[in-house]
Design a protein around this motif. Structure first.
Motif, PDB file in Angstrom:
ATOM      1  N   ILE A  10       0.837  -1.206   0.000  1.00 31.35           N
ATOM      2  CA  ILE A  10       0.000   0.000   0.000  1.00 31.35           C
ATOM      3  C   ILE A  10       0.866   1.249   0.000  1.00 31.35           C
ATOM      4  O   ILE A  10       0.615   2.204  -0.744  1.00 31.35           O
ATOM      5  CB  ILE A  10      -0.962  -0.007   1.201  1.00 31.35           C
ATOM      6  CG1 ILE A  10      -1.989  -1.116   1.038  1.00 31.35           C
ATOM      7  CG2 ILE A  10      -1.655   1.341   1.348  1.00 31.35           C
ATOM      8  CD1 ILE A  10      -2.843  -1.351   2.265  1.00 31.35           C
ATOM      9  N   LEU A  11       1.909   1.244   0.820  1.00 27.09           N
ATOM     10  CA  LEU A  11       2.794   2.407   0.902  1.00 27.09           C
ATOM     11  C   LEU A  11       3.484   2.670  -0.437  1.00 27.09           C
ATOM     12  O   LEU A  11       3.540   3.820  -0.898  1.00 27.09           O
ATOM     13  CB  LEU A  11       3.833   2.185   2.002  1.00 27.09           C
ATOM     14  CG  LEU A  11       4.871   3.287   2.151  1.00 27.09           C
ATOM     15  CD1 LEU A  11       4.225   4.534   2.740  1.00 27.09           C
ATOM     16  CD2 LEU A  11       6.006   2.827   3.022  1.00 27.09           C
ATOM     17  N   LEU A  12       4.004   1.629  -1.062  1.00 27.61           N
ATOM     18  CA  LEU A  12       4.683   1.810  -2.346  1.00 27.61           C
ATOM     19  C   LEU A  12       3.726   2.271  -3.444  1.00 27.61           C
ATOM     20  O   LEU A  12       4.042   3.174  -4.225  1.00 27.61           O
ATOM     21  CB  LEU A  12       5.375   0.514  -2.761  1.00 27.61           C
ATOM     22  CG  LEU A  12       6.589   0.113  -1.931  1.00 27.61           C
ATOM     23  CD1 LEU A  12       7.055  -1.280  -2.326  1.00 27.61           C
ATOM     24  CD2 LEU A  12       7.691   1.118  -2.080  1.00 27.61           C
ATOM     25  N   GLY A  13       2.559   1.655  -3.513  1.00 29.44           N
ATOM     26  CA  GLY A  13       1.591   2.046  -4.539  1.00 29.44           C
ATOM     27  C   GLY A  13       1.077   3.459  -4.343  1.00 29.44           C
ATOM     28  O   GLY A  13       1.025   4.256  -5.285  1.00 29.44           O
ATOM     29  N   GLY A  59      -2.456   6.207 -14.361  1.00 25.95           N
ATOM     30  CA  GLY A  59      -2.433   5.051 -15.245  1.00 25.95           C
ATOM     31  C   GLY A  59      -1.305   4.081 -14.938  1.00 25.95           C
ATOM     32  O   GLY A  59      -1.143   3.090 -15.627  1.00 25.95           O
ATOM     33  N   SER A  60      -0.545   4.360 -13.910  1.00 30.62           N
ATOM     34  CA  SER A  60       0.607   3.514 -13.598  1.00 30.62           C
ATOM     35  C   SER A  60       0.189   2.285 -12.797  1.00 30.62           C
ATOM     36  O   SER A  60      -0.984   2.080 -12.499  1.00 30.62           O
ATOM     37  CB  SER A  60       1.632   4.308 -12.793  1.00 30.62           C
ATOM     38  OG  SER A  60       1.158   4.513 -11.469  1.00 30.62           O
ATOM     39  N   PHE A  61       1.154   1.500 -12.404  1.00 31.03           N
ATOM     40  CA  PHE A  61       0.888   0.302 -11.621  1.00 31.03           C
ATOM     41  C   PHE A  61       0.740   0.628 -10.140  1.00 31.03           C
ATOM     42  O   PHE A  61       0.496  -0.246  -9.326  1.00 31.03           O
ATOM     43  CB  PHE A  61       2.011  -0.723 -11.840  1.00 31.03           C
ATOM     44  CG  PHE A  61       1.635  -2.104 -11.428  1.00 31.03           C
ATOM     45  CD1 PHE A  61       2.176  -2.685 -10.312  1.00 31.03           C
ATOM     46  CD2 PHE A  61       0.695  -2.818 -12.148  1.00 31.03           C
ATOM     47  CE1 PHE A  61       1.813  -3.964  -9.916  1.00 31.03           C
ATOM     48  CE2 PHE A  61       0.329  -4.093 -11.772  1.00 31.03           C
ATOM     49  CZ  PHE A  61       0.896  -4.667 -10.642  1.00 31.03           C
ATOM     50  N   PRO A  64      -3.088  -0.242  -8.823  1.00 31.31           N
ATOM     51  CA  PRO A  64      -3.325  -1.675  -8.600  1.00 31.31           C
ATOM     52  C   PRO A  64      -2.441  -2.267  -7.508  1.00 31.31           C
ATOM     53  O   PRO A  64      -2.857  -3.180  -6.797  1.00 31.31           O
ATOM     54  CB  PRO A  64      -3.024  -2.319  -9.951  1.00 31.31           C
ATOM     55  CG  PRO A  64      -3.107  -1.231 -10.935  1.00 31.31           C
ATOM     56  CD  PRO A  64      -2.767   0.027 -10.227  1.00 31.31           C
ATOM     57  N   LEU A  65      -1.219  -1.754  -7.355  1.00 32.57           N
ATOM     58  CA  LEU A  65      -0.332  -2.254  -6.308  1.00 32.57           C
ATOM     59  C   LEU A  65      -0.917  -1.968  -4.929  1.00 32.57           C
ATOM     60  O   LEU A  65      -0.908  -2.829  -4.046  1.00 32.57           O
ATOM     61  CB  LEU A  65       1.049  -1.616  -6.444  1.00 32.57           C
ATOM     62  CG  LEU A  65       2.124  -2.113  -5.500  1.00 32.57           C
ATOM     63  CD1 LEU A  65       2.431  -3.576  -5.786  1.00 32.57           C
ATOM     64  CD2 LEU A  65       3.375  -1.270  -5.655  1.00 32.57           C
ATOM     65  N   ALA A  66      -1.459  -0.773  -4.742  1.00 31.66           N
ATOM     66  CA  ALA A  66      -2.099  -0.444  -3.472  1.00 31.66           C
ATOM     67  C   ALA A  66      -3.341  -1.306  -3.245  1.00 31.66           C
ATOM     68  O   ALA A  66      -3.607  -1.736  -2.109  1.00 31.66           O
ATOM     69  CB  ALA A  66      -2.467   1.041  -3.435  1.00 31.66           C
ATOM     70  N   VAL A  67      -4.088  -1.584  -4.290  1.00 33.38           N
ATOM     71  CA  VAL A  67      -5.274  -2.446  -4.165  1.00 33.38           C
ATOM     72  C   VAL A  67      -4.869  -3.865  -3.768  1.00 33.38           C
ATOM     73  O   VAL A  67      -5.514  -4.488  -2.912  1.00 33.38           O
ATOM     74  CB  VAL A  67      -6.094  -2.441  -5.475  1.00 33.38           C
ATOM     75  CG1 VAL A  67      -7.178  -3.495  -5.458  1.00 33.38           C
ATOM     76  CG2 VAL A  67      -6.696  -1.071  -5.710  1.00 33.38           C
ATOM     77  N   TRP A  94      -1.821 -11.467 -14.956  1.00 29.73           N
ATOM     78  CA  TRP A  94      -2.282 -10.172 -15.455  1.00 29.73           C
ATOM     79  C   TRP A  94      -1.099  -9.273 -15.783  1.00 29.73           C
ATOM     80  O   TRP A  94      -1.063  -8.604 -16.822  1.00 29.73           O
ATOM     81  CB  TRP A  94      -3.189  -9.498 -14.439  1.00 29.73           C
ATOM     82  CG  TRP A  94      -3.609  -8.132 -14.851  1.00 29.73           C
ATOM     83  CD1 TRP A  94      -3.187  -6.950 -14.334  1.00 29.73           C
ATOM     84  CD2 TRP A  94      -4.508  -7.803 -15.907  1.00 29.73           C
ATOM     85  NE1 TRP A  94      -3.771  -5.918 -15.005  1.00 29.73           N
ATOM     86  CE2 TRP A  94      -4.581  -6.410 -15.964  1.00 29.73           C
ATOM     87  CE3 TRP A  94      -5.242  -8.555 -16.802  1.00 29.73           C
ATOM     88  CZ2 TRP A  94      -5.378  -5.747 -16.889  1.00 29.73           C
ATOM     89  CZ3 TRP A  94      -6.043  -7.884 -17.726  1.00 29.73           C
ATOM     90  CH2 TRP A  94      -6.105  -6.509 -17.754  1.00 29.73           C
ATOM     91  N   CYS A  95      -0.090  -9.245 -14.932  1.00 29.14           N
ATOM     92  CA  CYS A  95       1.099  -8.440 -15.186  1.00 29.14           C
ATOM     93  C   CYS A  95       1.822  -8.933 -16.433  1.00 29.14           C
ATOM     94  O   CYS A  95       2.269  -8.128 -17.250  1.00 29.14           O
ATOM     95  CB  CYS A  95       2.027  -8.478 -13.987  1.00 29.14           C
ATOM     96  SG  CYS A  95       1.352  -7.685 -12.538  1.00 29.14           S
TER      97      CYS A  95
END
Length: 101
Positions: A10-13, A59-61, A64-67, A94-95
């Motif tokens: 979550i922190l990174l996203g 539009g970046s990753f 989705p990374l936080a999700v 998906w990635c």
């Protein structure tokens, strides 16, 4: 350990997305909301700075990374450790699909 992994995701996203927004949204947000982003003057072959800023932020990753981090925390709170396997079996293909399309 799983909780820390979810929090880190979550922190990174969120950090990537919010950091990018702080750097670019002031100059390009008007293009995003007026439709110039979806109908670029230079055509779809060239990328304007507004389009590049969009793909760096919203539009970046990062989103989705936080999700995925939230899903990891949700599964951990319910004691569903096996659910992480399901999450990553869905995320990894998906990635890979997004990389090659």
């Amino acid at each position: 350990m799983i909780r820390w992994a979810g929090l880190l995701l979550i922190l990174l996203g969120a950090g990537h997305t919010l950091g990018g927004l702080l750097l670019t949204a002031g100059r390009h947000a008007d293009s995003w909301f007026t439709g110039r982003l979806w109908r670029p003057e230079e055509g779809i072959a060239g990328m304007s700075s507004a389009m590049a800023a969009f793909w760096l932020t919203l539009g970046s990753f990062g989103v989705p990374l936080a999700v995925v981090g939230m899903i990891v925390l949700w599964l951990d709170r319910r004691g569903l450790g096996w659910g992480l396997v399901v999450v990553f079996r869905a995320v990894v293909p998906w990635c890979a699909f997004c990389l090659f399309v």
